[in-house]
Design a protein around this motif. Structure first.
Motif, PDB file in Angstrom:
ATOM      1  N   ILE A 137     105.759  78.976 -20.277  1.00 36.09           N
ATOM      2  CA  ILE A 137     106.112  77.731 -19.354  1.00 36.09           C
ATOM      3  C   ILE A 137     106.435  78.351 -18.044  1.00 36.09           C
ATOM      4  CG2 ILE A 137     107.782  75.813 -18.961  1.00 36.09           C
ATOM      5  CD1 ILE A 137     108.464  76.025 -22.011  1.00 36.09           C
ATOM      6  N   GLU A 138     105.913  77.711 -16.913  1.00 39.02           N
ATOM      7  CA  GLU A 138     105.901  78.206 -15.686  1.00 39.02           C
ATOM      8  C   GLU A 138     106.183  76.944 -14.649  1.00 39.02           C
ATOM      9  OE1 GLU A 138     103.419  80.755 -12.369  1.00 39.02           O
ATOM     10  OE2 GLU A 138     102.305  80.232 -14.372  1.00 39.02           O
ATOM     11  N   LEU A 139     107.177  77.260 -13.694  1.00 34.18           N
ATOM     12  CA  LEU A 139     107.532  76.419 -12.797  1.00 34.18           C
ATOM     13  C   LEU A 139     106.856  76.581 -11.507  1.00 34.18           C
ATOM     14  CD1 LEU A 139     111.359  75.863 -13.626  1.00 34.18           C
ATOM     15  CD2 LEU A 139     109.417  74.150 -14.212  1.00 34.18           C
ATOM     16  N   VAL A 140     106.294  75.580 -10.911  1.00 30.64           N
ATOM     17  CA  VAL A 140     105.621  75.810  -9.449  1.00 30.64           C
ATOM     18  C   VAL A 140     106.052  74.613  -8.685  1.00 30.64           C
ATOM     19  CG1 VAL A 140     103.794  77.318 -10.531  1.00 30.64           C
ATOM     20  CG2 VAL A 140     103.315  74.629 -10.169  1.00 30.64           C
ATOM     21  N   GLU A 141     105.740  74.821  -7.362  1.00 32.22           N
ATOM     22  CA  GLU A 141     105.918  73.814  -6.484  1.00 32.22           C
ATOM     23  C   GLU A 141     104.559  73.488  -5.685  1.00 32.22           C
ATOM     24  OE1 GLU A 141     110.301  73.817  -4.068  1.00 32.22           O
ATOM     25  OE2 GLU A 141     109.159  75.873  -3.911  1.00 32.22           O
ATOM     26  N   SER A 142     104.662  72.116  -5.418  1.00 30.06           N
ATOM     27  CA  SER A 142     103.345  71.739  -4.708  1.00 30.06           C
ATOM     28  C   SER A 142     103.845  70.384  -3.793  1.00 30.06           C
ATOM     29  CB  SER A 142     102.173  71.464  -5.706  1.00 30.06           C
ATOM     30  OG  SER A 142     101.179  70.791  -5.192  1.00 30.06           O
ATOM     31  N   GLN A 143     103.409  70.791  -2.502  1.00 35.60           N
ATOM     32  CA  GLN A 143     103.861  69.596  -1.491  1.00 35.60           C
ATOM     33  C   GLN A 143     105.247  69.237  -1.868  1.00 35.60           C
ATOM     34  OE1 GLN A 143     100.900  66.863  -2.324  1.00 35.60           O
ATOM     35  NE2 GLN A 143      99.173  68.047  -1.311  1.00 35.60           N
ATOM     36  N   ASP A 144     106.192  70.057  -1.934  1.00 36.70           N
ATOM     37  CA  ASP A 144     107.715  69.850  -2.360  1.00 36.70           C
ATOM     38  C   ASP A 144     108.017  68.940  -3.614  1.00 36.70           C
ATOM     39  OD1 ASP A 144     108.280  70.945   0.362  1.00 36.70           O
ATOM     40  OD2 ASP A 144     108.240  69.017   1.394  1.00 36.70           O
ATOM     41  N   ILE A 145     107.185  69.037  -4.595  1.00 36.59           N
ATOM     42  CA  ILE A 145     107.387  68.494  -5.892  1.00 36.59           C
ATOM     43  C   ILE A 145     107.451  69.639  -6.636  1.00 36.59           C
ATOM     44  CG2 ILE A 145     106.504  66.939  -7.493  1.00 36.59           C
ATOM     45  CD1 ILE A 145     105.211  65.328  -5.261  1.00 36.59           C
ATOM     46  N   LEU A 146     108.303  69.535  -7.648  1.00 37.64           N
ATOM     47  CA  LEU A 146     108.166  70.780  -8.760  1.00 37.64           C
ATOM     48  C   LEU A 146     107.672  70.255 -10.059  1.00 37.64           C
ATOM     49  CD1 LEU A 146     109.856  73.310  -9.545  1.00 37.64           C
ATOM     50  CD2 LEU A 146     111.625  72.110 -10.377  1.00 37.64           C
ATOM     51  N   PHE A 147     106.720  71.143 -10.523  1.00 33.87           N
ATOM     52  CA  PHE A 147     105.780  70.830 -11.544  1.00 33.87           C
ATOM     53  C   PHE A 147     106.068  71.909 -12.630  1.00 33.87           C
ATOM     54  CE2 PHE A 147     103.493  68.812  -8.325  1.00 33.87           C
ATOM     55  CZ  PHE A 147     102.833  67.800  -8.657  1.00 33.87           C
ATOM     56  N   VAL A 148     105.680  71.555 -13.932  1.00 30.05           N
ATOM     57  CA  VAL A 148     105.987  72.447 -15.012  1.00 30.05           C
ATOM     58  C   VAL A 148     104.486  72.766 -15.630  1.00 30.05           C
ATOM     59  CG1 VAL A 148     106.736  70.655 -16.386  1.00 30.05           C
ATOM     60  CG2 VAL A 148     107.204  73.126 -17.059  1.00 30.05           C
ATOM     61  N   LYS A 149     104.008  73.964 -15.887  1.00 24.96           N
ATOM     62  CA  LYS A 149     103.035  74.206 -16.556  1.00 24.96           C
ATOM     63  C   LYS A 149     103.440  74.731 -17.834  1.00 24.96           C
ATOM     64  CE  LYS A 149      99.782  75.268 -12.640  1.00 24.96           C
ATOM     65  NZ  LYS A 149      99.071  76.274 -12.274  1.00 24.96           N
ATOM     66  N   PHE A 150     102.603  74.077 -18.796  1.00 21.60           N
ATOM     67  CA  PHE A 150     102.640  74.504 -20.240  1.00 21.60           C
ATOM     68  C   PHE A 150     101.620  74.975 -20.780  1.00 21.60           C
ATOM     69  CE2 PHE A 150     105.559  70.973 -19.808  1.00 21.60           C
ATOM     70  CZ  PHE A 150     106.951  71.591 -20.435  1.00 21.60           C
ATOM     71  N   GLN A 151     101.674  76.256 -21.406  1.00 19.27           N
ATOM     72  CA  GLN A 151     100.673  76.756 -22.287  1.00 19.27           C
ATOM     73  C   GLN A 151     100.899  76.808 -23.810  1.00 19.27           C
ATOM     74  OE1 GLN A 151      98.836  80.391 -20.631  1.00 19.27           O
ATOM     75  NE2 GLN A 151      97.992  80.800 -22.654  1.00 19.27           N
ATOM     76  N   PHE A 152      99.858  76.296 -24.553  1.00 17.54           N
ATOM     77  CA  PHE A 152     100.226  76.502 -26.039  1.00 17.54           C
ATOM     78  C   PHE A 152      99.553  77.678 -26.825  1.00 17.54           C
ATOM     79  CE2 PHE A 152     100.344  72.012 -24.350  1.00 17.54           C
ATOM     80  CZ  PHE A 152     101.611  71.551 -24.764  1.00 17.54           C
ATOM     81  N   ALA A 153     100.079  77.613 -28.005  1.00 21.32           N
ATOM     82  CA  ALA A 153      99.489  79.070 -29.025  1.00 21.32           C
ATOM     83  C   ALA A 153      97.856  78.775 -28.941  1.00 21.32           C
ATOM     84  CB  ALA A 153     100.173  78.771 -30.201  1.00 21.32           C
ATOM     85  N   ASN A 154      97.394  77.735 -28.625  1.00 19.96           N
ATOM     86  CA  ASN A 154      95.896  77.875 -28.930  1.00 19.96           C
ATOM     87  C   ASN A 154      95.263  77.670 -27.569  1.00 19.96           C
ATOM     88  OD1 ASN A 154      96.382  75.152 -27.565  1.00 19.96           O
ATOM     89  ND2 ASN A 154      95.442  74.110 -29.180  1.00 19.96           N
ATOM     90  N   GLY A 155      96.070  78.268 -26.491  1.00 24.52           N
ATOM     91  CA  GLY A 155      95.504  78.242 -25.306  1.00 24.52           C
ATOM     92  C   GLY A 155      95.346  77.083 -24.104  1.00 24.52           C
ATOM     93  N   ARG A 156      95.611  75.846 -24.892  1.00 27.21           N
ATOM     94  CA  ARG A 156      95.551  74.789 -24.325  1.00 27.21           C
ATOM     95  C   ARG A 156      96.727  74.583 -23.210  1.00 27.21           C
ATOM     96  NH1 ARG A 156      95.240  70.580 -21.742  1.00 27.21           N
ATOM     97  NH2 ARG A 156      94.724  68.360 -22.544  1.00 27.21           N
ATOM     98  N   LYS A 157      96.411  74.474 -21.956  1.00 26.09           N
ATOM     99  CA  LYS A 157      97.452  74.027 -20.785  1.00 26.09           C
ATOM    100  C   LYS A 157      97.647  72.594 -20.444  1.00 26.09           C
ATOM    101  CE  LYS A 157      96.286  78.753 -18.977  1.00 26.09           C
ATOM    102  NZ  LYS A 157      95.967  79.392 -17.713  1.00 26.09           N
ATOM    103  N   ILE A 158      98.672  72.113 -19.745  1.00 25.53           N
ATOM    104  CA  ILE A 158      99.028  70.894 -19.363  1.00 25.53           C
ATOM    105  C   ILE A 158      99.880  71.349 -18.063  1.00 25.53           C
ATOM    106  CG2 ILE A 158      98.743  69.547 -21.398  1.00 25.53           C
ATOM    107  CD1 ILE A 158     101.638  69.351 -21.411  1.00 25.53           C
ATOM    108  N   VAL A 159      99.865  70.338 -17.201  1.00 25.01           N
ATOM    109  CA  VAL A 159     100.799  70.288 -16.082  1.00 25.01           C
ATOM    110  C   VAL A 159     101.263  68.729 -15.845  1.00 25.01           C
ATOM    111  CG1 VAL A 159      99.047  70.194 -14.101  1.00 25.01           C
ATOM    112  CG2 VAL A 159     101.238  71.158 -13.543  1.00 25.01           C
TER     113      VAL A 159
END
Length: 417
Positions: A137-159
């Motif tokens: 899990i990673e937290l990133v900022e974009s245009q002053d909005i906080l997003f969370v990125k998830f990566q699952f055991a199978n390599g799938r990612k969502i944000v």
């Protein structure tokens, strides 16, 4: 129910092509730590000691009842609306409320972080809640909005935006947003548990190893040695040899080999397991459901109540706007802790509280695990207790009455004279 042949997160968020967001940067924490969380890689849930401890906590926490209430100057109002119905019956199409809370609490204690995705409908109404189990899990900022990125055991990612997730934490110390990993603190103890278990296994296996030597005085061929050995084992070392005595002539001699395997004794094993239980703030009595009332109350106050408070605060914060919260809207997770009290405690509470008008008949029956009755929502109160203002009026009235009585007596005496 028929499901589309798509990944669950594709159905919830649409098919995402994960690319860097516009102006994406890592979220800058005051502590200086990188806002990245990785799950405990050695899978502590594979340990039966860890699993039993977390299961006991999650099972009892899953009994909490979500409720939507509104606090106003007139008191607390129960809002029995669609939001409470969703939380209290089936938060998503795959889980009951019990399973939903159980999974959240299990993830919280395994990873010290638990995320729940809030799915909104086209008009902004909440449609479902989904626990998220990710390996990275990673937290990133974009245009002053906080997003969370998830990566699952199978390599799938969502944000998705961080505000769309309920986030619970445990051991919240160094990081500004994540709970600490269990790896450094728990792994050494799990190694002890594993070593103790392997010692028991090896001790059992060693019992089947060589237990003696059969020595022959003469020169025999290999096949004759094996034949004599097999004959000896068959005749004297079989379980059917009830006498337990073997007879040998001068041509052979049996020499017993002492087999004394070493293993962790029961006290040491209990000590190692208790280290794990203490880490999760629980004891063996709760795990084995052999607790007394005082032990249950301690478990409730130190473990379950903090979970209930954390759930209540986080769900309230994420589901209601500032204006709605200002109007008194809250999500609470409550438990009937009296269900585990002794009958003596239950009877004492009913006896002491019902005369004060604090408990209704049905509330008293619920404490005793009895069904509600018609007209049972009314409160009864003894005439031996009265409001403070009424007591003052009563006392002042008695004084006036007493004073008036004395005046009447004096007038009667003067008249008689």
């Amino acid at each position: 129910m028929k499901y589309e042949k798509r990944n669950l997160w594709d159905r919830l968020l649409g098919k995402q092509d994960i690319k860097p967001l516009p102006g994406e940067t890592s979220f800058q924490m005051m502590s200086g730590y990188t806002p990245v969380f990785r799950a405990f890689g050695n899978d502590p849930y594979a340990s039966d000691v860890v699993r039993s401890a977390i299961h006991a906590i999650a099972t009892n926490a899953a009994k909490l009842k979500p409720k939507h209430i509104r606090r106003t100057k007139d008191g607390i109002t129960h809002v029995n609306g669609p939001l409470e119905k969703l939380l209290s019956l089936r938060p998503n199409e795959l889980m009951s409320t019990f399973d939903f809370i159980y999974k959240i609490v299990t993830q919280l204690y395994l990873n010290n972080n638990a995320f729940v995705f809030i799915k909104y409908g086209p008009t902004g109404q909440v449609e479902a809640f989904y626990p998220v189990e990710a390996s990275h899990i990673e937290l990133v900022e974009s245009q002053d909005i906080l997003f969370v990125k998830f990566q699952f055991a199978n390599g799938r990612k969502i944000v998705a935006p961080y505000e769309d997730f309920v986030h619970l934490r445990r051991f919240f110390a160094k990081s500004d947003l994540f709970g600490e990993s269990n790896a450094d603190a728990l792994l050494p103890t799990l190694e002890l548990v594993k070593t103790a278990d392997e010692g028991i296994i090896n001790a059992v296996k060693s019992s089947a190893f060589l237990r003696g030597l059969l020595k022959f005085t003469g020169m025999l061929k290999d096949k004759d040695i094996r034949a004599n050995r097999d004959s000896f084992v068959k005749d004297y070392m079989d379980v059917t040899n009830n006498g337990g005595i073997a007879a040998l002539d001068s041509k052979s001699e049996y020499q017993e080999l002492k087999n004394d395997p070493k293993m962790v004794d029961s006290k040491q094993l209990d000590l190692i397991q208790d280290k794990v239980y203490r880490y999760f703030n629980i004891n063996k009595a709760i795990i084995t459901s052999d607790y007394k009332e005082d032990q249950w109350n301690a478990f409730y106050e130190s473990v379950l109540e903090p979970i209930a408070i954390q759930l209540s605060l986080e769900f309230t914060s994420k589901l209601f706007t500032s204006g709605q919260q200002g109007s008194g809207n809250e999500i609470i997770f409550e438990a009937n802790r009296l269900a585990y009290a002794s009958n003596t405690t239950k009877f004492s509470m009913i006896r002491d509280l019902m005369p004060l008008g604090i408990l209704s008949k049905n509330e008293a029956r619920e404490i005793l695990n009895l069904s509600a009755i018609d007209g049972g929502d009314e409160f009864i109160q003894t005439l031996n207790v009265v409001g403070a203002d009424k007591a003052n009026q009563y006392q002042l009235g008695e004084k006036d009455k007493l004073k008036g009585g004395e005046t009447d007596d004096e007038e009667d005496e003067s008249t008689s004279e």
